[in-house]
Design an enzyme around this catalytic site. Sequence first.
Site, mmCIF file in Angstrom:
data_model
loop_
_atom_site.group_PDB
_atom_site.id
_atom_site.type_symbol
_atom_site.label_atom_id
_atom_site.label_comp_id
_atom_site.label_asym_id
_atom_site.label_seq_id
_atom_site.Cartn_x
_atom_site.Cartn_y
_atom_site.Cartn_z
ATOM 1 N N GLN A 24 -14.282 -21.775 -27.066
ATOM 2 C CA GLN A 24 -14.491 -21.106 -28.142
ATOM 3 C C GLN A 24 -13.226 -20.197 -28.134
ATOM 4 O O GLN A 24 -12.441 -19.649 -26.992
ATOM 5 C CB GLN A 24 -15.645 -20.173 -28.073
ATOM 6 C CG GLN A 24 -16.748 -21.110 -28.187
ATOM 7 C CD GLN A 24 -17.174 -21.655 -29.830
ATOM 8 O OE1 GLN A 24 -16.234 -22.017 -30.498
ATOM 9 N NE2 GLN A 24 -18.138 -21.219 -30.445
ATOM 10 N N SER A 25 -12.777 -19.787 -29.251
ATOM 11 C CA SER A 25 -11.276 -19.077 -29.274
ATOM 12 C C SER A 25 -11.477 -17.494 -28.936
ATOM 13 O O SER A 25 -10.772 -16.922 -28.268
ATOM 14 C CB SER A 25 -10.793 -19.099 -30.725
ATOM 15 O OG SER A 25 -10.417 -20.529 -31.049
ATOM 16 N N THR A 26 -12.465 -16.948 -29.367
ATOM 17 C CA THR A 26 -12.814 -15.513 -29.086
ATOM 18 C C THR A 26 -14.401 -15.122 -28.563
ATOM 19 O O THR A 26 -14.899 -15.854 -28.495
ATOM 20 C CB THR A 26 -12.563 -14.641 -30.574
ATOM 21 O OG1 THR A 26 -13.638 -14.918 -31.267
ATOM 22 C CG2 THR A 26 -11.042 -15.062 -31.154
#
Length: 693
Positions: A24-26
């Site tokens: 997941q990016s953040t």
Amino acid sequence: MVKLGFSKVEAKHLARQALVYIRQSTFIQVRDNIGSTMRQYDLTQRALELGWPEPQIRVIDQDQAHSGATSVNRDGFQLVVAEVGLQHIGAVFCLEASRLARANSDWYRLLEICALTDTLVVDEDGIYDPGDYNDRLLLGIKGTMSEAELHWLRQRLLGGKLAKAEQGQLRMRPPTGLVYDPTGQVVLDPDEEVHHAVALVFSLFDQHRSAMAVVTHFKKHHLRFPTRLWGGVQDGEVRWDRLRHARVLSMLHNPAYAGVYVYGRTQTRRQVLPGEAPRIKGRQRQVAQAEWPIVHHQAHGGYISWEQFLQNQQQLDDNRTFHPDQRRGAVREGTALLQGLVLCGVCGRRMSVRYYGQGIPHYQCNQAHTRLGDKTCQSFRGDGVEAAVAQCFLEALCPAQLEVSLATLDFIEVQARQVEQQWKRRLERVDYEVDLARRRFLSVEPENRLVARTLERDWNERLTEAEQLRQEYAALPARSLRLVTAEERQAILALAQDLPQLWQAPSTTNAQRKQLLRLLVKDVTLTKQGKLIQIGLRWQTGALTALSAARPLRAGEAVKTPPAVLDRIRALSPDHSDTQIARQLNLEGFKPGRNGQFTRGKISWIRGAYRIPTGCADNPVGLGNQPRGDGRYSARAVAELLNVTVSTIADWCEAGLLDSIQATPHAPRWIKLMPEDITRLRKPKRRRWLKYS
């Protein structure tokens, strides 16, 4: 499509491990997008359905909260590439191509290695063999779309951000001293102590023209500076601490304090320079003021005007030490009055200052020497030049003496009032905190000792803090906490009528003289011409004034015998001895080059150095029977003329029969012989003494 892909999964693939990659990016996505995370973990079930036993299924999830725009700092992705290259992996499972990589460079590198090691790529839509052309083409299109999707998302976000910024509605963290009101408008901080602390910084910089001087003033008077916290559980709280130099610079460079809304003061640079580690978000650089893309004047209230903001930027740039040949620099405490203002009249460069001897400033143009190895253009003492410039400056101020004196009084009063009011607000705040702690303690039930003890301790701490602050306030110098009385005002007005006396007063510091001088003088150009130094004074208005000052003597010239002394020695030498000349010069008040008194030895050395003949030698050698320039004979010459011995001449001199002089005891006698003395004392025949063995 899943069923169609079963034919691509062979025994050689099942013999190796299956990697399930999760990302997941953040942190916000990891925390909030739980459904997406669960779908990625469900890929393990997909691997089981395709025939991989559970022990051979490996989950890689250490790249959570890492962007897929680059492989830097993504240890999980690096591990996937390494394991695939070692032929330990039969298939790589991912929810979609964007989970593995959003950069084509990383995506195609992984596909190339998978094709070489015969490793499959599995997502929700199907099973792909990177070694097959059609599958490779399809995976390439998916990777390109994944990278393009990131670009589209970013462009949409930036477009909306710029649209709001152009309308002045994009909310950014306001600097300390500015807050958002309930309607979302930026207003001045309603807290009086915060408001006046920020205003004091700009007022002090306007007075001292130096950011470090502002910091020094806060430290000298034990003042604190606020920081209003933004976001989190402490949002809106004010924290007080010592003022720092970097904080003052950030305030002076921030146009929000001038009531101006600006967006685009910085830009992100993505270029990686040698010696720098690559970064996903690039590096920020400052944008020149003329290139700010969005500027809205009078967007909200401010502490200074836009014109004052521009003057502060010019002053800060002028104070910089970068390229000293182009900037005057900040006012310093040295004795050099023209520090930073002097330009070389030969090459036009800015001259530097050196101190020699007893702190005497010397101005040097040595930039060509230090940079190119050329000769120094000019170098000379600056005390004479400074005296001439100061005299011209004071004469220019004479018509405005009354205005200067009144401005000085206002400055003293405002400065004292600012410090005192800031301390009163600080004491008022601590009294409020003490009262708040007291009310909290009194509002709790006495039986609830668990809470009462904590509140009582907090009350005691507030009381201790208030007492310490009052003691610190009482210990401050009384001079900084009182205003100018009526008697002192009259005394300052009377003193201001004599500006030279005020200028030379010991209480006036070097920095104050320089600051006052810079208000009117822009620069001073110096040119050495013979025995004079030509001074070109350029005022802030652009007017020019030409002056001149005597060039300071060199070290050898300073100790050189004055021409008047040489002329006097030449006049006295024909009929005066060296001893007599020395005595006469001392009586007439002449001084030798190194000061002190003249002596026979000094006169003798001067005559030898300048080849001045003497008519009255102290030593009779070489004169024979001839008299000196003053008509006096040596004792031997008189003895020959009178037909007597030298001892007889000595007896007659001591008896007063002959007029004689001696420079010192036992020195040769010089006798003034008159015709009547010859008639009276001359023997008809000189007696000869017989010699006995």
